[in-house]
Motif scaffolding. Structure first.
Motif, mmCIF file in Angstrom:
data_model
loop_
_atom_site.group_PDB
_atom_site.id
_atom_site.type_symbol
_atom_site.label_atom_id
_atom_site.label_comp_id
_atom_site.label_asym_id
_atom_site.label_seq_id
_atom_site.Cartn_x
_atom_site.Cartn_y
_atom_site.Cartn_z
ATOM 1 N N ALA A 8 33.810 -7.408 24.785
ATOM 2 C CA ALA A 8 33.491 -6.762 23.499
ATOM 3 C C ALA A 8 32.174 -7.306 22.953
ATOM 4 N N ALA A 9 31.077 -6.937 23.613
ATOM 5 C CA ALA A 9 29.758 -7.471 23.252
ATOM 6 C C ALA A 9 29.343 -7.093 21.840
ATOM 7 N N ALA A 10 29.716 -5.899 21.369
ATOM 8 C CA ALA A 10 29.313 -5.465 20.027
ATOM 9 C C ALA A 10 29.884 -6.385 18.955
ATOM 10 N N ARG A 11 31.097 -6.879 19.154
ATOM 11 C CA ARG A 11 31.706 -7.798 18.180
ATOM 12 C C ARG A 11 30.983 -9.143 18.180
ATOM 13 N N TYR A 12 30.554 -9.567 19.342
ATOM 14 C CA TYR A 12 29.768 -10.806 19.433
ATOM 15 C C TYR A 12 28.447 -10.656 18.683
ATOM 16 N N ILE A 13 27.797 -9.507 18.820
ATOM 17 C CA ILE A 13 26.541 -9.271 18.109
ATOM 18 C C ILE A 13 26.786 -9.312 16.604
ATOM 19 N N ASP A 14 27.894 -8.714 16.152
ATOM 20 C CA ASP A 14 28.256 -8.787 14.729
ATOM 21 C C ASP A 14 28.331 -10.237 14.264
ATOM 22 N N ALA A 15 29.000 -11.073 15.060
ATOM 23 C CA ALA A 15 29.181 -12.479 14.693
ATOM 24 C C ALA A 15 27.839 -13.206 14.675
ATOM 25 N N PHE A 16 26.997 -12.930 15.657
ATOM 26 C CA PHE A 16 25.678 -13.561 15.696
ATOM 27 C C PHE A 16 24.883 -13.226 14.446
ATOM 28 N N MET A 17 24.848 -11.950 14.078
ATOM 29 C CA MET A 17 24.090 -11.534 12.902
ATOM 30 C C MET A 17 24.646 -12.157 11.630
ATOM 31 N N ALA A 18 25.956 -12.356 11.571
ATOM 32 C CA ALA A 18 26.588 -12.935 10.382
ATOM 33 C C ALA A 18 26.261 -14.410 10.204
ATOM 34 N N ASN A 19 25.789 -15.054 11.279
ATOM 35 C CA ASN A 19 25.483 -16.487 11.225
ATOM 36 C C ASN A 19 23.994 -16.800 11.261
ATOM 37 N N LEU A 20 23.154 -15.771 11.219
ATOM 38 C CA LEU A 20 21.713 -16.004 11.250
ATOM 39 C C LEU A 20 21.233 -16.701 9.979
ATOM 40 N N ASP A 21 20.332 -17.646 10.158
ATOM 41 C CA ASP A 21 19.682 -18.309 9.032
ATOM 42 C C ASP A 21 18.304 -17.665 8.879
ATOM 43 N N TRP A 22 18.192 -16.760 7.914
ATOM 44 C CA TRP A 22 16.954 -16.003 7.765
ATOM 45 C C TRP A 22 15.817 -16.836 7.197
ATOM 46 N N GLU A 23 16.115 -17.975 6.605
ATOM 47 C CA GLU A 23 15.039 -18.877 6.174
ATOM 48 C C GLU A 23 14.309 -19.432 7.397
ATOM 49 N N VAL A 24 15.062 -19.730 8.451
ATOM 50 C CA VAL A 24 14.457 -20.193 9.697
ATOM 51 C C VAL A 24 13.619 -19.080 10.325
ATOM 52 N N VAL A 25 14.173 -17.875 10.363
ATOM 53 C CA VAL A 25 13.450 -16.731 10.940
ATOM 54 C C VAL A 25 12.172 -16.466 10.167
ATOM 55 N N ASP A 26 12.252 -16.533 8.847
ATOM 56 C CA ASP A 26 11.071 -16.312 8.017
ATOM 57 C C ASP A 26 10.005 -17.369 8.263
ATOM 58 N N ALA A 27 10.423 -18.617 8.396
ATOM 59 C CA ALA A 27 9.468 -19.693 8.674
ATOM 60 C C ALA A 27 8.795 -19.474 10.016
ATOM 61 N N ARG A 28 9.517 -19.004 11.004
ATOM 62 C CA ARG A 28 8.925 -18.702 12.312
ATOM 63 C C ARG A 28 7.905 -17.571 12.191
ATOM 64 N N TYR A 29 8.242 -16.578 11.406
ATOM 65 C CA TYR A 29 7.332 -15.445 11.208
ATOM 66 C C TYR A 29 6.045 -15.892 10.526
ATOM 67 N N LEU A 30 6.166 -16.688 9.487
ATOM 68 C CA LEU A 30 4.996 -17.161 8.762
ATOM 69 C C LEU A 30 4.116 -18.037 9.661
ATOM 70 N N ALA A 31 4.739 -18.852 10.493
ATOM 71 C CA ALA A 31 3.972 -19.701 11.413
ATOM 72 C C ALA A 31 3.266 -18.861 12.475
ATOM 73 N N ALA A 32 3.950 -17.829 12.962
ATOM 74 C CA ALA A 32 3.375 -16.990 14.021
ATOM 75 C C ALA A 32 2.212 -16.154 13.516
ATOM 76 N N THR A 33 2.267 -15.778 12.252
ATOM 77 C CA THR A 33 1.226 -14.889 11.695
ATOM 78 C C THR A 33 0.168 -15.647 10.894
ATOM 79 N N ALA A 34 0.273 -16.955 10.831
ATOM 80 C CA ALA A 34 -0.678 -17.732 10.027
ATOM 81 C C ALA A 34 -2.088 -17.602 10.604
#
Length: 239
Positions: free
Chosen positions: A213-239
């Protein structure tokens, strides 16, 4: 643990050839001299600790996360160290067979990709899944809405279900744009892509909890994402 793939079997065979070359024949020529130390092949990578308590994620069991981190990720760290050590030895052997060297270089790329992507994967977990920051606005701009981006990300991930690979949100430095890339075998991402989110779609990353049931795993992954980390990666990549 995941099953051994055809690529891994080929890589193991190549390592066997390389090992034989290092222990016999002309490889002994370096015995009279101190081998040249090569920083690029130091073989001293260390696993990064988890930044979150694996018992406190939503929908991803402590048993699954611990097994994934200890066996698959750390196995790749150990494998990369072994490959680098053998590459260093090969560079000190002028007669090292090209076919064996090709196997080592293929494994170097594979293991490097696995280590890096796993560190991006684990490094963005431990959040509440609520998006925000500059990356939220950027995804809205590039995909028409955040929801459209998420739908495309999930579709890309599901296209790998039952197989092997990664779904990676990347900032492409060459085109200055955001894309969800389909990355097979740890080493088929865009050349100039800076990973922002890396979703492991190998079955070892979810089968223990969700079976097929891969779709349920994807749901769980998205529910645990830390978007502050993702945002920091984006800002560093585009600096």
């Amino acid at each position: 643990m995941s099953k051994i793939t055809r690529r891994e079997a080929i890589g193991t065979a190549a390592l066997g050839v390389a090992g034989a070359a290092l222990t016999g024949g002309t490889a002994t020529i370096a015995s009279a001299q101190e081998p040249v130390r090569i920083a690029a092949f130091a073989g001293n990578h260390m696993p990064k600790p988890l930044r979150f308590d694996p018992a406190k994620l939503t929908g991803l069991s402590e048993r699954l996360i611990t097994s994934h981190w200890e066996n698959n990720y750390q196995g790749s760290v150990r494998g990369l160290n072994t490959i680098e050590t053998r590459l260093a030895a090969a560079m000190n052997d002028a007669d090292f067979p090209p076919v064996a060297y090709a196997g080592l270089k293929r494994e170097e790329l594979h293991r490097t990709g696995s280590v890096v992507l796993h560190e991006y994967y684990f490094g963005a977990l431990g959040g509440n899944g609520n998006p925000g920051g500059s990356i939220y606005e950027a995804l809205h701009s590039w995909f028409g809405s955040f929801e459209a981006w998420e739908a495309e990300f999930r579709r890309t991930a599901l296209s790998l279900a039952g197989g092997s690979g990664w779904c990676v949100l990347s900032w492409n430095a060459h085109t200055s744009s955001l894309h969800n890339y389909w990355a097979w075998d740890h080493m088929h991402g865009a050349v100039t892509g800076a990973p922002l989110i890396a979703l492991d779609m190998y079955e070892h990353s979810y089968h223990m909890d969700y079976g097929t049931a891969a779709a349920r795993y994807i749901d769980a992954f998205m529910a645990n994402l830390d978007w502050e980390v993702v945002d920091a990666r984006y800002l560093a990549a585009t600096a």
